[in-house]
Each structure stands twice: as structure tokens, then as C-alpha cells.
Design a protein around this motif. Structure first.
Motif, PDB file in Angstrom:
ATOM      1  N   THR A 394       0.845  -1.211   0.000  1.00  0.00           N
ATOM      2  CA  THR A 394       0.000   0.000   0.000  1.00  0.00           C
ATOM      3  C   THR A 394       0.874   1.252   0.000  1.00  0.00           C
ATOM      4  OG1 THR A 394      -0.255  -0.046   2.434  1.00  0.00           O
ATOM      5  CG2 THR A 394      -2.010  -1.062   1.139  1.00  0.00           C
ATOM      6  N   LEU A 395       1.976   1.204   0.741  1.00  0.00           N
ATOM      7  CA  LEU A 395       2.894   2.355   0.791  1.00  0.00           C
ATOM      8  C   LEU A 395       3.535   2.595  -0.571  1.00  0.00           C
ATOM      9  CD1 LEU A 395       4.548   1.625   4.252  1.00  0.00           C
ATOM     10  CD2 LEU A 395       3.146   3.616   3.718  1.00  0.00           C
ATOM     11  N   SER A 396       3.915   1.503  -1.269  1.00  0.00           N
ATOM     12  CA  SER A 396       4.580   1.662  -2.572  1.00  0.00           C
ATOM     13  C   SER A 396       3.599   2.119  -3.658  1.00  0.00           C
ATOM     14  CB  SER A 396       5.248   0.348  -2.993  1.00  0.00           C
ATOM     15  OG  SER A 396       4.274  -0.626  -3.312  1.00  0.00           O
ATOM     16  N   LEU A 397       2.318   1.776  -3.513  1.00  0.00           N
ATOM     17  CA  LEU A 397       1.319   2.170  -4.513  1.00  0.00           C
ATOM     18  C   LEU A 397       0.892   3.630  -4.370  1.00  0.00           C
ATOM     19  CD1 LEU A 397      -1.070  -0.943  -4.480  1.00  0.00           C
ATOM     20  CD2 LEU A 397       0.403  -0.235  -6.373  1.00  0.00           C
ATOM     21  N   ALA A 398       1.071   4.185  -3.165  1.00  0.00           N
ATOM     22  CA  ALA A 398       0.589   5.556  -2.905  1.00  0.00           C
ATOM     23  C   ALA A 398       1.560   6.592  -3.459  1.00  0.00           C
ATOM     24  CB  ALA A 398       0.403   5.754  -1.402  1.00  0.00           C
ATOM     25  N   GLY A 399       1.068   7.422  -4.341  1.00  0.00           N
ATOM     26  CA  GLY A 399       1.863   8.530  -4.859  1.00  0.00           C
ATOM     27  C   GLY A 399       1.629   9.775  -4.028  1.00  0.00           C
ATOM     28  N   GLU A 400       2.243  10.874  -4.434  1.00  0.00           N
ATOM     29  CA  GLU A 400       2.075  12.132  -3.701  1.00  0.00           C
ATOM     30  C   GLU A 400       0.608  12.575  -3.747  1.00  0.00           C
ATOM     31  OE1 GLU A 400       3.898  16.660  -3.591  1.00  0.00           O
ATOM     32  OE2 GLU A 400       4.867  15.151  -4.854  1.00  0.00           O
ATOM     33  N   GLY A 401       0.058  12.918  -2.588  1.00  0.00           N
ATOM     34  CA  GLY A 401      -1.330  13.370  -2.518  1.00  0.00           C
ATOM     35  C   GLY A 401      -2.358  12.260  -2.433  1.00  0.00           C
ATOM     36  N   ASP A 402      -1.889  10.987  -2.426  1.00  0.00           N
ATOM     37  CA  ASP A 402      -2.807   9.853  -2.317  1.00  0.00           C
ATOM     38  C   ASP A 402      -3.092   9.527  -0.849  1.00  0.00           C
ATOM     39  OD1 ASP A 402      -2.815   9.728  -5.036  1.00  0.00           O
ATOM     40  OD2 ASP A 402      -1.524   7.958  -5.198  1.00  0.00           O
ATOM     41  N   MET A 403      -4.129   8.742  -0.637  1.00  0.00           N
ATOM     42  CA  MET A 403      -4.512   8.330   0.716  1.00  0.00           C
ATOM     43  C   MET A 403      -4.509   6.809   0.808  1.00  0.00           C
ATOM     44  SD  MET A 403      -8.115   9.205   2.572  1.00  0.00           S
ATOM     45  CE  MET A 403      -8.899   8.128   3.744  1.00  0.00           C
ATOM     46  N   ILE A 404      -3.985   6.298   1.922  1.00  0.00           N
ATOM     47  CA  ILE A 404      -4.038   4.863   2.208  1.00  0.00           C
ATOM     48  C   ILE A 404      -5.084   4.646   3.290  1.00  0.00           C
ATOM     49  CG2 ILE A 404      -2.779   2.873   3.135  1.00  0.00           C
ATOM     50  CD1 ILE A 404      -0.181   4.277   2.077  1.00  0.00           C
ATOM     51  N   LEU A 405      -6.027   3.758   3.025  1.00  0.00           N
ATOM     52  CA  LEU A 405      -7.049   3.407   4.024  1.00  0.00           C
ATOM     53  C   LEU A 405      -7.010   1.911   4.274  1.00  0.00           C
ATOM     54  CD1 LEU A 405      -9.701   3.909   5.699  1.00  0.00           C
ATOM     55  CD2 LEU A 405     -10.965   3.462   3.576  1.00  0.00           C
ATOM     56  N   TRP A 406      -6.819   1.545   5.538  1.00  0.00           N
ATOM     57  CA  TRP A 406      -6.904   0.137   5.934  1.00  0.00           C
ATOM     58  C   TRP A 406      -8.169  -0.062   6.762  1.00  0.00           C
ATOM     59  CZ3 TRP A 406      -4.530  -4.344   4.818  1.00  0.00           C
ATOM     60  CH2 TRP A 406      -3.309  -4.293   4.124  1.00  0.00           C
ATOM     61  N   CYS A 407      -9.000  -1.040   6.383  1.00  0.00           N
ATOM     62  CA  CYS A 407     -10.202  -1.325   7.170  1.00  0.00           C
ATOM     63  C   CYS A 407     -10.667  -2.755   6.903  1.00  0.00           C
ATOM     64  CB  CYS A 407     -11.311  -0.330   6.860  1.00  0.00           C
ATOM     65  SG  CYS A 407     -11.959  -0.424   5.191  1.00  0.00           S
ATOM     66  N   GLY A 408     -11.742  -3.146   7.586  1.00  0.00           N
ATOM     67  CA  GLY A 408     -12.320  -4.476   7.356  1.00  0.00           C
ATOM     68  C   GLY A 408     -12.547  -5.289   8.613  1.00  0.00           C
ATOM     69  N   SER A 409     -11.783  -5.020   9.679  1.00  0.00           N
ATOM     70  CA  SER A 409     -11.962  -5.760  10.929  1.00  0.00           C
ATOM     71  C   SER A 409     -11.040  -5.167  11.990  1.00  0.00           C
ATOM     72  CB  SER A 409     -11.602  -7.239  10.726  1.00  0.00           C
ATOM     73  OG  SER A 409     -11.412  -7.874  11.968  1.00  0.00           O
ATOM     74  N   LEU A 410     -11.523  -5.110  13.224  1.00  0.00           N
ATOM     75  CA  LEU A 410     -10.648  -4.648  14.320  1.00  0.00           C
ATOM     76  C   LEU A 410      -9.506  -5.628  14.545  1.00  0.00           C
ATOM     77  CD1 LEU A 410     -13.205  -3.151  16.865  1.00  0.00           C
ATOM     78  CD2 LEU A 410     -11.244  -1.960  15.900  1.00  0.00           C
ATOM     79  N   TYR A 411      -9.749  -6.916  14.251  1.00  0.00           N
ATOM     80  CA  TYR A 411      -8.677  -7.915  14.405  1.00  0.00           C
ATOM     81  C   TYR A 411      -7.559  -7.654  13.400  1.00  0.00           C
ATOM     82  CZ  TYR A 411     -12.035 -10.365  17.318  1.00  0.00           C
ATOM     83  OH  TYR A 411     -12.934 -10.683  18.316  1.00  0.00           O
ATOM     84  N   LEU A 412      -7.927  -7.199  12.214  1.00  0.00           N
ATOM     85  CA  LEU A 412      -6.933  -6.832  11.202  1.00  0.00           C
ATOM     86  C   LEU A 412      -6.211  -5.552  11.614  1.00  0.00           C
ATOM     87  CD1 LEU A 412      -5.735  -7.033   8.258  1.00  0.00           C
ATOM     88  CD2 LEU A 412      -7.664  -5.597   7.555  1.00  0.00           C
TER      89      LEU A 412
END
Length: 425
Positions: A394-412
């Protein structure tokens, strides 16, 4: 036992088979002289928002110089986070000492074929710890449901209902009404009940249960909440007589959660002399880790424990508060969730998707999750089983001005948060 041994013992303690009842935990707590009945308890249930409402209430009471215990679950960083007094987690020493003391009695009950589960033991430790520390208030978050949840063992409480929606349908019931009935099981005789704006089916059930228990039912409507500003810094809103209330939690739904907390605090004002400015200061200071939490602004990284359709719809609304070019989604889901609706909702906001597996025996197989997405999505999907490598992607795919969102479960999110913070540091 030392702290590590105590945690291992608790986590390996199997859930007893058979029908859920409160009989066993009540037997355990009776040995400790019913600590739950020595506390003034604010008891919070609902499908989503419990942790936020608990944090708002506890923070406002603490700001008014009251001694406040808070019990929430599941934890994000470590198990001690679930039991805190005035924002301080129970110490490793106190946790180990109490767990050792409780274990002796649990093993005596085992011999009598009275089996207490790990969550019941943890809840008992919280009640004993809180009672021994002479609290003014204990804010208790229900684990699941309400009627037979381990927290629901007190004689009196102030019951608080967050938004109720379909989740854990295999356990709690397959309609909103049935789920509301289970959650409504926390209402005691002659209580003052507080509720978030509910769907009509849930509302009718809660009102019926309140009437049966000779309890007053208070609710508010969404129209009473006037949002003045909502962005990546939080919200400013008006609610009834409360003007320009600021909160740091992100998303319009958090203004509604804070309004529910304000109803409870208004009720307590009469007997406890709560100060309006201190209430507002407490709400502003309230935090809820792992829920629409910003871990970094450059790159912009958001994590959220959204795990059902209702909470996914809320994160869909919340991300609109952020400014970004593309959204890189990191995602996984437990297999007992409403996959079709959740996947379509979350895919809708993503530009690129990284999938991984959750460290749980309820995880969805990675190939299966990828196949489910590919049925309707043409977006780039990267299935990566190793969670650390998935974060790297996810870090490598994000360019300048992009947002990374992780979600789906509190266990994750528990794992992802740790990995991201280690990388950022």
C-alpha cells in the motif's frame, strides 16, 4: 503468574459449550462479594459506536474531576487497554496479581463443573479492579449483544444504546428487531434509558422493553444535531443547548455519537454538578484508537475497524472529509460477515486494492476474497497473505497526494496499526 503468563492463560481459556447464560460469571463474582453492585455503571451497547460513546462519556466525567473506570473490547495494542481508570491502563503488575487471584477461584469452580470463559474472567477482573479503586463511575462497553453478555451482571445501571444494525446475525438474530431485543436485555427495572436515533423496528423494541421494566426512554433525532464543520480534524456541532461542541473524532456519525453522550451527561448534571465547559473539553479530548484514526499525514494513512455494512457505509462517508487524489485500500474481512454488500460498498471508494488475511480462525481465504472482488470489480487487486508485505505494498502504490485506508476488521487493524507505526518510527 506473571503478566505474560496471565495473558496466555486468559487467551487460551476456551468458551464453555452449550447455551450462553450469566449463571457462571455470577457464581465467580459472588465469591468476590459482587463488586459490580458497588459501582455506578453506565452500560453501553449497540452495533457500532460503543467505543466512541464510552470514550466521550468517560472523558467528560474525568474532566469534571470524577474517578472513572472504562472497560472496552476488543483491544488494539494490548489487553490492558481494555481496563483503564482515568485514562491509565491497568498495570502489568495489577493485572497479573488479579488474574492469579481470580484463577484460583476459577479452578475451584472448574471442579464443580462451573466453567467461566476467558471474556467472563476478563470482565470479572475489570469489576473487581474498579470496585477496589473506589470509582465514581464505571463505563462498561458490552462485548456482544447485551442480554447474556458477561458485563450484564449488575443490579442497576444507566443503559445506553448506540446505533443498532444487522451484525452477528447467526448469534443475535436475523432481524433488527431480534437484535434490538438481545441488546435491550441490559435494561434493568426503573432505569433511565438513552438511545441513538434507531431504525423504527429497533426503536419500537427498545421502547417496549423499557416500558416492561418501568424505565424512562429518551432519544434524540438527527435533526437536533446541527453540524457546523466536519473535516479531517474532527467536527464542530450544536446539539440542543450545547453550542459549538468540538470533537476530534472524524465523521458526521461521531457528532451523533457525541450527542448521545451529551444526553447521558445532561442527565448526570443534576446529581453530579457537571460543568458545561468541562464537559465540552472532555468531549474534545476523547480518543478512540483504531476508529477512523489518522496515523500519518504525509503520506496520509487512515485506519478504521469497520467490520460490518453499517460501519463500512460510515467510513465511506468519513473519507469524503479528506483531501486526496487516489485512495489505496488495504482490506480483509472475516468470513461470517455480509460479504456481497460490504465488498461492493468498499470497492466503490477505492482506486487500487491490496488484500490480506486476518490472523483469526474466522478469516476469509485470500483467493476466495480476491475472487469475490473480481466478480464485479475491474480495479487493480493485489492479494498478499503476509500482512507486513501487504502494508509495504500500500505504501509503494501511494503517490504524492494519495490516501491509504486500511479497514475491514478490528482484528486486522490491531496488526496493521502496529506494523505501520513501527515503519513510521
Amino acid at each position: 503468574m506473571n503478566y505474560r503468563e496471565a495473558v496466555t492463560w486468559l487467551e487460551n481459556r476456551n468458551i464453555p459449550l452449550g447455551e450462553f447464560t450469566l449463571d457462571n460469571i455470577k457464581e465467580l463474582l459472588k465469591i468476590f462479594d459482587k463488586p459490580q453492585d458497588k459501582l455506578k455503571i453506565i452500560h453501553i451497547t449497540g452495533t457500532n459506536g460503543k467505543g466512541s460513546v464510552a470514550s466521550f462519556i468517560a472523558s467528560a466525567l474525568r474532566e469534571n474531576n470524577y474517578k472513572v473506570g472504562k472497560f472496552t473490547s476488543p483491544y488494539i495494542t494490548n489487553i490492558r487497554e481494555e481496563i483503564e481508570i482515568n485514562n491509565e491502563e491497568i498495570s502489568e503488575e495489577d493485572f497479573a496479581k488479579l488474574a492469579t487471584e481470580v484463577r484460583e477461584k476459577v479452578e475451584e469452580l472448574d471442579e464443580k463443573k462451573i466453567f467461566v470463559s476467558g471474556f467472563e474472567i476478563l470482565t470479572s477482573i475489570a469489576y473487581i479492579y474498579f470496585a477496589r479503586n473506589n470509582l465514581d463511575f464505571a463505563v462498561m462497553e458490552v462485548g456482544m449483544g447485551g442480554r447474556v453478555d458477561a458485563t450484564n451482571v449488575m443490579e442497576k445501571s444507566i443503559p445506553v444504546f448506540c446505533h443498532i444494525s444487522l451484525d452477528h446475525a447467526n448469534i443475535l438474530g436475523d432481524t433488527i428487531g431480534k437484535i434490538a431485543h438481545e441488546k435491550g436485555g441490559i435494561i434493568k427495572e426503573n432505569s433511565q434509558v438513552f438511545s441513538y436515533p434507531q431504525d423504527e423496528e429497533a426503536r419500537a423494541e427498545l421502547k417496549k422493553l423499557s416500558k416492561e421494566k418501568n424505565s424512562s426512554f429518551e432519544e434524540f433525532s438527527q435533526d437536533e444535531v446541527e453540524i457546523l464543520s466536519s473535516n479531517e480534524e474532527g467536527n464542530i456541532f450544536n446539539f440542543r443547548d450545547h453550542k459549538n461542541v468540538e470533537i476530534s473524532l472524524i465523521g458526521d456519525h461521531q457528532a451523533l455519537n457525541a450527542s448521545l453522550a451529551l444526553m447521558v451527561l445532561d442527565f448526570l448534571k443534576k446529581g453530579y454538578g457537571l460543568d458545561e465547559e468541562k464537559i465540552k473539553e472532555g468531549l474534545k479530548k476523547a480518543k478512540n484508537i483504531g476508529r477512523t484514526e489518522c496515523l500519518s499525514k504525509d503520506p496520509l494513512i487512515i485506519i478504521d475497524g469497520s467490520h460490518n455494512l453499517d460501519s463500512i457505509e460510515r467510513i465511506e462517508e468519513s473519507v469524503k472529509k479528506f483531501k486526496y487524489k487516489k485512495l489505496i485500500l488495504g482490506f480483509s474481512l472475516l468470513k461470517d460477515k455480509d460479504h456481497d454488500h460490504i465488498l461492493k460498498k468498499i470497492e466503490n471508494i477505492a482506486d487500487k486494492i491490496v488484500l490480506t488475511e486476518i490472523d483469526s480462525d474466522r478469516h476469509t481465504d485470500l483467493k476466495e476474497l480476491e475472487a469475490e472482488f473480481k466478480k464485479f470489480s475491474k480495479k487493480e487487486i493485489y492479494p498478499i497473505k503476509n500482512r507486513e508485505e501487504a502494508v509495504e505494498k500500500t505504501l509503494s502504490l501511494a503517490g504524492e497526494g494519495d490516501m491509504i485506508l486500511w479497514c475491514g476488521s478490528l482484528y486486522l487493524i490491531k496488526d496493521i496499526r502496529k506494523i505501520i507505526l513501527e515503519k513510521l518510527n
